[in-house]
Motif scaffolding. Structure first.
Motif, PDB file in Angstrom:
ATOM      1  N   GLY A   1      -7.599   2.213  -4.747  1.00 11.54           N
ATOM      2  CA  GLY A   1      -6.939   1.312  -5.688  1.00 11.54           C
ATOM      3  C   GLY A   1      -5.737   0.650  -5.038  1.00 11.54           C
ATOM      4  O   GLY A   1      -5.539  -0.559  -5.128  1.00 11.54           O
ATOM      5  N   GLY A   2      -4.918   1.478  -4.361  1.00 15.51           N
ATOM      6  CA  GLY A   2      -3.732   0.954  -3.682  1.00 15.51           C
ATOM      7  C   GLY A   2      -4.112  -0.032  -2.593  1.00 15.51           C
ATOM      8  O   GLY A   2      -3.492  -1.091  -2.453  1.00 15.51           O
TER       9      GLY A   2
ATOM     10  N   PHE B   1      -2.274   3.123   4.910  1.00 15.24           N
ATOM     11  CA  PHE B   1      -0.907   3.327   4.428  1.00 15.24           C
ATOM     12  C   PHE B   1      -0.831   3.715   2.962  1.00 15.24           C
ATOM     13  O   PHE B   1       0.167   4.295   2.538  1.00 15.24           O
ATOM     14  CB  PHE B   1      -0.041   2.123   4.775  1.00 15.24           C
ATOM     15  CG  PHE B   1       0.271   2.079   6.244  1.00 15.24           C
ATOM     16  CD1 PHE B   1       1.241   2.920   6.778  1.00 15.24           C
ATOM     17  CD2 PHE B   1      -0.443   1.261   7.107  1.00 15.24           C
ATOM     18  CE1 PHE B   1       1.514   2.919   8.133  1.00 15.24           C
ATOM     19  CE2 PHE B   1      -0.175   1.254   8.466  1.00 15.24           C
ATOM     20  CZ  PHE B   1       0.805   2.089   8.983  1.00 15.24           C
ATOM     21  N   ALA B   2      -1.880   3.445   2.174  1.00 10.62           N
ATOM     22  CA  ALA B   2      -1.902   3.979   0.811  1.00 10.62           C
ATOM     23  C   ALA B   2      -2.028   5.501   0.890  1.00 10.62           C
ATOM     24  O   ALA B   2      -1.337   6.235   0.180  1.00 10.62           O
ATOM     25  CB  ALA B   2      -3.054   3.390   0.012  1.00 10.62           C
TER      26      ALA B   2
ATOM     27  N   SER C   1       0.821  -1.215   0.000  1.00 10.62           N
ATOM     28  CA  SER C   1       0.000   0.000   0.000  1.00 10.62           C
ATOM     29  C   SER C   1       0.854   1.263   0.000  1.00 10.62           C
ATOM     30  O   SER C   1       0.572   2.198  -0.733  1.00 10.62           O
ATOM     31  CB  SER C   1      -0.974  -0.006   1.180  1.00 10.62           C
ATOM     32  OG  SER C   1      -0.283  -0.148   2.391  1.00 10.62           O
ATOM     33  N   VAL C   2       1.915   1.288   0.811  1.00 14.96           N
ATOM     34  CA  VAL C   2       2.791   2.467   0.794  1.00 14.96           C
ATOM     35  C   VAL C   2       3.354   2.659  -0.608  1.00 14.96           C
ATOM     36  O   VAL C   2       3.337   3.756  -1.161  1.00 14.96           O
ATOM     37  CB  VAL C   2       3.954   2.326   1.809  1.00 14.96           C
ATOM     38  CG1 VAL C   2       4.963   3.448   1.617  1.00 14.96           C
ATOM     39  CG2 VAL C   2       3.430   2.362   3.225  1.00 14.96           C
ATOM     40  N   PHE C   3       3.802   1.557  -1.183  1.00 13.21           N
ATOM     41  CA  PHE C   3       4.407   1.642  -2.511  1.00 13.21           C
ATOM     42  C   PHE C   3       3.414   2.154  -3.545  1.00 13.21           C
ATOM     43  O   PHE C   3       3.748   2.990  -4.373  1.00 13.21           O
ATOM     44  CB  PHE C   3       4.956   0.273  -2.918  1.00 13.21           C
ATOM     45  CG  PHE C   3       5.739   0.317  -4.180  1.00 13.21           C
ATOM     46  CD1 PHE C   3       7.000   0.906  -4.197  1.00 13.21           C
ATOM     47  CD2 PHE C   3       5.236  -0.206  -5.360  1.00 13.21           C
ATOM     48  CE1 PHE C   3       7.729   0.969  -5.364  1.00 13.21           C
ATOM     49  CE2 PHE C   3       5.964  -0.142  -6.530  1.00 13.21           C
ATOM     50  CZ  PHE C   3       7.209   0.434  -6.539  1.00 13.21           C
TER      51      PHE C   3
ATOM     52  N   LEU D   1      15.166   6.235   1.171  1.00  6.47           N
ATOM     53  CA  LEU D   1      15.191   6.878   2.490  1.00  6.47           C
ATOM     54  C   LEU D   1      13.892   6.601   3.238  1.00  6.47           C
ATOM     55  O   LEU D   1      13.893   6.217   4.413  1.00  6.47           O
ATOM     56  CB  LEU D   1      15.353   8.383   2.266  1.00  6.47           C
ATOM     57  CG  LEU D   1      15.780   9.240   3.445  1.00  6.47           C
ATOM     58  CD1 LEU D   1      17.265   9.054   3.665  1.00  6.47           C
ATOM     59  CD2 LEU D   1      15.466  10.701   3.165  1.00  6.47           C
ATOM     60  N   ILE D   2      12.781   6.791   2.535  1.00 11.85           N
ATOM     61  CA  ILE D   2      11.467   6.570   3.147  1.00 11.85           C
ATOM     62  C   ILE D   2      11.322   5.102   3.563  1.00 11.85           C
ATOM     63  O   ILE D   2      10.872   4.787   4.664  1.00 11.85           O
ATOM     64  CB  ILE D   2      10.339   6.935   2.141  1.00 11.85           C
ATOM     65  CG1 ILE D   2      10.421   8.405   1.749  1.00 11.85           C
ATOM     66  CG2 ILE D   2       8.972   6.602   2.711  1.00 11.85           C
ATOM     67  CD1 ILE D   2      10.147   9.367   2.850  1.00 11.85           C
ATOM     68  N   MET D   3      11.745   4.203   2.679  1.00 16.41           N
ATOM     69  CA  MET D   3      11.632   2.779   2.969  1.00 16.41           C
ATOM     70  C   MET D   3      12.429   2.415   4.230  1.00 16.41           C
ATOM     71  O   MET D   3      11.929   1.733   5.124  1.00 16.41           O
ATOM     72  CB  MET D   3      12.143   1.952   1.777  1.00 16.41           C
ATOM     73  CG  MET D   3      11.070   1.728   0.716  1.00 16.41           C
ATOM     74  SD  MET D   3       9.619   0.979   1.470  1.00 16.41           S
ATOM     75  CE  MET D   3       8.483   0.844   0.170  1.00 16.41           C
TER      76      MET D   3
END
Lengths: 250, 327
Positions: A107-108, A150-151, A71-73, A169-171
């Motif tokens: 969608g995510g 998280f999306a 979802s983050v991605f 960095l975020i990851m």
């Protein structure tokens, strides 16, 4: 609603077509599940638990992990749309940014829940025993909330980012800590006392415990508390995401 | 009837003025060109008129709708093809069109009918199920134009429509644009830095340089204003020639990258005399050519430089700004 559906439809179509991404993003959760689950199963004893083994304990955590990362991605993906120019096409249309943001979020979340479901089904083959249908439904409810939460979070981050350079960095400094602190891999009661408040402000903790309640019937935090906390976090993320996305420049 | 009305439109980024108080009117059914080098402010102007960018000051109306007061109203009535590609490569041609139709809330039956018609118009109907990532540059451009027309806008913005396309595809696209304008009566506003494109397509042209409109008229009028004919001389003494040459029938001379462009009356009559003048003064001459003024000469006349020189200048300015930001 039809605009939200349009954006949702696009996300899902793209997802279904990217076979390599589906398989690729299953890789890490499956690896965690097999390596940690089988590797530590005989060594680790869950304290005070109802006698479930570590593999059983781990499954909800890995499902949550899979939903979290996907979802983050997918939220962060609007940076690609920005770079490849497609975002302009949506932003110049007579639709509100809120509709675009909601469509992208849902969608995510959908693709994330599908990824989580893959792990859930896989777990059934390696020893997860399902208690009830209700439990199954509860698990999906929490997976959906994690996905939406998280999306929206990903979109909030993407609205502030210029390009994909900050992605690593975020990851490493945001998404992994969210995962690590959530009690996905270990029971939160066994943590040192000063870490516990950190886990309690992590929305994912409530998601993991919620799924755990659904699948195993036990959880460290009461499921209604989980639902309230994760639900509230989701609303906050949507609001923050929508506000930042409204201000985002092309 | 006025399709677009622009009044003192200005956009500043920090202390850099990208668009500097420009004003113009475009009539319904016109093809209007914004001609200028890269960095002149063309895209910024288009972005403001299509509501993607807020103006710093000034006013504009598109189809009678104020671009600041009713953004959605403007968006519904315009179509736009951006300078950079804006297709989803992971979707098919049909799906890109369908996505657009849904965003503009076109009912299903009308949407499907129009998509079929438009894909036929741009000759992509047999590729409608192919993913856009398999398309060539020209096919993508055509698909974008078709997409821009799907909601039947009365004004179409084309930002550098043929940038980076081969000559054959450019010709093909020009045909489409002219046909669209003639058969559907769509007002078209296009930006370009290709002189031949502006000349071929536009009913009127605004020459824009460093954010300002420096001349605006039909291509023929603009060329007439340069006056008579043009003689271009290549010479190592080009600077001296530009400074010293004079005769009653010479209107003016400009020097640029080793050449002098001399504007004069009836060149065929005066060319022998001109060559004699060169001989008397002892200039070394490499070559001489006579031609009718082109838009290139118009640009040179108004700005004192060719569009290519100016582009280099613009790149330098941008580089300077970037350096400035870093400190």
């Amino acid at each position: 609603m039809d605009i939200v559906y349009t954006l949702w439809l696009r996300s899902v179509k793209r997802y279904v077509r990217s076979k390599s991404r589906i398989v690729g993003s299953l890789g890490m959760p499956v690896f965690f599940l097999l390596a940690l689950g089988f590797g530590l199963n005989s060594v680790v004893q869950i304290p005070g638990g109802g006698g479930e083994d570590y593999l059983q304990f781990l499954v909800p955590g890995i499902i949550a992990m899979s939903v979290l990362f996907t979802s983050v991605f997918s939220g962060i993906q609007i940076i690609w749309d920005k770079q490849f120019g497609f975002l302009k096409e949506t932003l110049v249309a007579p639709v509100s940014r809120l509709e675009i943001m909601l469509g992208q979020t849902l969608g995510g979340a959908t693709t994330a829940v599908i990824q989580g479901a893959f792990i859930l089904i896989l777990s059934l083959f390696i020893g997860l025993k399902l208690t009830t249908i209700t439990g199954f439904v509860i698990a999906f409810l929490f997976m959906t909330l994690i996905g939406i939460c998280f999306a929206a979070f990903g979109i909030a981050i993407a609205s502030k980012m210029e390009d994909m350079h900050g992605f690593q960095l975020i990851m490493n400094f945001v998404v992994f800590p969210i995962f690590g602190l959530s009690g996905a891999l270990f029971p939160i009661e066994s943590l040192p006392e000063w870490v516990i408040p950190l886990t309690l402000i992590d929305p994912l903790t409530y998601g993991v415990e919620g799924i755990r309640y659904g699948l195993l019937g036990t959880s460290a935090i009461h499921p209604l508390v989980c639902l309230a906390a994760l639900g509230a976090s989701t609303v906050v993320m949507i609001v923050v995401g929508a506000l930042l996305f409204r201000k985002a420049s092309i | 009837m006025t399709a677009i009305h622009v009044e003192n439109l200005t956009k500043r980024f920090g202390n850099f003025t990208a668009v500097d108080a420009i004003s113009f009117d475009i009539k319904k059914g016109e093809i209007f060109g914004l001609l200028g080098p890269n960095g002149a402010g063309k895209t910024t102007t288009i972005s403001m008129l299509s509501t993607l960018l807020e103006p710093t000051s000034g006013k504009a109306r598109v189809n009678g709708i104020d671009i600041q007061k009713d953004q959605d109203g403007v968006r519904k009535s315009i179509g736009i093809v951006f300078q950079d590609q804006s297709l989803d490569e992971e979707l098919t041609a049909w799906e890109n069109m369908d996505f657009h139709g849904r965003l503009y809330r076109i009912p299903k039956e009308i949407r499907e009918e129009r998509i079929t018609d438009l894909l036929h118009l741009v000759e992509l109907e047999d590729r409608k199920e192919s993913l856009v990532k398999t398309f060539s540059g020209g096919m993508r451009r055509r698909l974008e134009i078709a997409r821009g027309l799907l909601h039947e806008p009365s004004v179409l913005f084309l930002d550098e429509p043929t940038l980076g396309l081969d000559p054959q595809t450019r010709n093909h696209l020009w045909e489409y644009i002219l046909t669209l304008n003639q058969t559907k009566g769509i007002t078209i506003i296009l930006t370009t830095h290709y002189m031949d494109e502006a000349d071929r397509l536009c009913g009127r042209i605004a020459i824009i340089d460093q954010g300002k409109i420096i001349a605006m008229d039909t291509p023929d009028e603009l060329k007439d204003r340069v006056g008579g004919d043009v003689v271009t001389v290549s010479s190592p003494d080009s600077e001296r020639i530009a400074a010293e040459i004079s005769a009653p029938w010479i209107f003016g001379a400009e020097q640029h990258d080793g050449q002098v462009t001399i504007r004069l009356q009836s060149a065929e009559e005066h060319i022998t005399e001109l060559i004699r003048l060169f001989g008397e003064r002892g200039y070394a001459i490499a070559s001489v050519s006579i031609h009718k003024p082109t838009l290139e000469d118009v640009f040179l006349h108004y700005t004192g430089k060719t569009i290519r020189e100016d582009e280099a200048g613009a790149t330098d300015r941008i580089r300077m700004r970037m350096m400035g930001r870093r400190h």
